[in-house]
Design an enzyme around this catalytic site. Sequence first.
Site, PDB file in Angstrom:
ATOM      1  CG  ASP A   1     -11.193  51.380  69.449  1.00  0.00           C
ATOM      2  OD1 ASP A   1     -12.148  50.787  68.967  1.00  0.00           O
ATOM      3  OD2 ASP A   1     -11.437  52.276  70.565  1.00  0.00           O
TER       4      ASP A   1
ATOM      5  CD  GLU B   1     -12.752  22.493  57.146  1.00  0.00           C
ATOM      6  OE1 GLU B   1     -13.973  22.529  55.913  1.00  0.00           O
ATOM      7  OE2 GLU B   1     -11.834  21.819  56.895  1.00  0.00           O
TER       8      GLU B   1
ATOM      9  CG  ASP C   1     -16.185  46.965  65.610  1.00  0.00           C
ATOM     10  OD1 ASP C   1     -15.609  48.242  66.493  1.00  0.00           O
ATOM     11  OD2 ASP C   1     -17.198  48.188  65.445  1.00  0.00           O
TER      12      ASP C   1
ATOM     13  CB  THR D   1     -13.718  54.670  68.155  1.00  0.00           C
ATOM     14  OG1 THR D   1     -14.035  53.301  68.621  1.00  0.00           O
ATOM     15  CG2 THR D   1     -12.262  55.527  68.270  1.00  0.00           C
TER      16      THR D   1
ATOM     17  CB  THR E   1     -23.247  58.758  59.497  1.00  0.00           C
ATOM     18  OG1 THR E   1     -21.875  58.616  59.993  1.00  0.00           O
ATOM     19  CG2 THR E   1     -23.415  59.654  58.485  1.00  0.00           C
TER      20      THR E   1
ATOM     21  CG  HIS F   1     -17.646  58.693  59.970  1.00  0.00           C
ATOM     22  ND1 HIS F   1     -16.960  58.631  59.010  1.00  0.00           N
ATOM     23  CD2 HIS F   1     -18.254  57.850  60.269  1.00  0.00           C
ATOM     24  CE1 HIS F   1     -16.152  57.947  59.609  1.00  0.00           C
ATOM     25  NE2 HIS F   1     -17.020  57.440  60.769  1.00  0.00           N
TER      26      HIS F   1
ATOM     27  N   GLY G   1     -22.000  54.697  66.047  1.00  0.00           N
ATOM     28  CA  GLY G   1     -22.128  53.242  65.659  1.00  0.00           C
ATOM     29  C   GLY G   1     -23.503  52.234  65.115  1.00  0.00           C
TER      30      GLY G   1
ATOM     31  CE  LYS H   1     -25.351  55.316  61.734  1.00  0.00           C
ATOM     32  NZ  LYS H   1     -24.241  55.092  62.333  1.00  0.00           N
TER      33      LYS H   1
ATOM     34  CG  ASP I   1     -18.755  48.832  61.643  1.00  0.00           C
ATOM     35  OD1 ASP I   1     -18.409  49.090  62.430  1.00  0.00           O
ATOM     36  OD2 ASP I   1     -17.735  49.249  60.385  1.00  0.00           O
TER      37      ASP I   1
END
Length: 271
Positions: free
Chosen positions: A50, A73, A80, A85, A158, A161, A183, A187, A210
Amino acid sequence: MASPALLMRVVASAYSVAEKAAKIVRNVMSAGDLGIVEKTGANDLQTKADRLVQMSICASLARKFPKVTIIGEELVIWVDPLDGTKEYTEGLLDHVTVLIGIAYGGKAIAGVINQPYYNYEAGADAVLGRTIWGVLGLGAFGFQLTEAPAGKHIIVTTRSHSSTLVNDCISALNPDSVIRVGGAGNKIIQLIEGKASAYVFASPGCKKWDTCAPEAILHAVGGKITDIHGNPFQYNKEVKHMNSAGVLATLRNYDYYASRIPNTVKQSLVP
């Protein structure tokens, strides 16, 4: 509008640095010292890969575009360095991606997804890695666009999570099957390669870096991604990083899935 010439220069540079980032990811894994630290909890990890990829991407883009975060601007780049990870630390290498998203006027307009370990199960002589990229109005490249089987409702969500709310939302969609992978980039790849019908994540946790690159690629092939309420994501520099109201994405038939998100789930997730 962003200058087409400038946009393509940024995309080309992002493609190149993503390929270099993939080599760093593989080298760190081969060396055997992942240098794992916890950022905010057991499921929010950071590795040496990372850190090295983040430095490499930012340094490379900064040299070519001195104001890499904001160009003219309005052009914002979301990076990412290692999406997935946790899966990387567990050896689930096909889940891992490097994401570089480009936004203009708050909207994702181009993206690069590199899979450092694509093809890694094909044997010792296999060529590892691939880079998928896309630009709104131009298309997406580096993969074979495929739709999920007609009449099948296959949910990708997920792996690391999960929660009662996530599972209740998925159950309400009455899926034929559920794929659990790591990830956000991975997905979206499941959607555009026809392995899943919808990406459903009814929880905070996913962040703008992500979703920016995957969103641009998904939109470039006619798909759609929003939060659970149906609100589009914004990617200007002032926006909060957390996608606090979850993620709903499809290649086709977005309205079918959006109409079946329970109100109880929506009430639990504040945009």
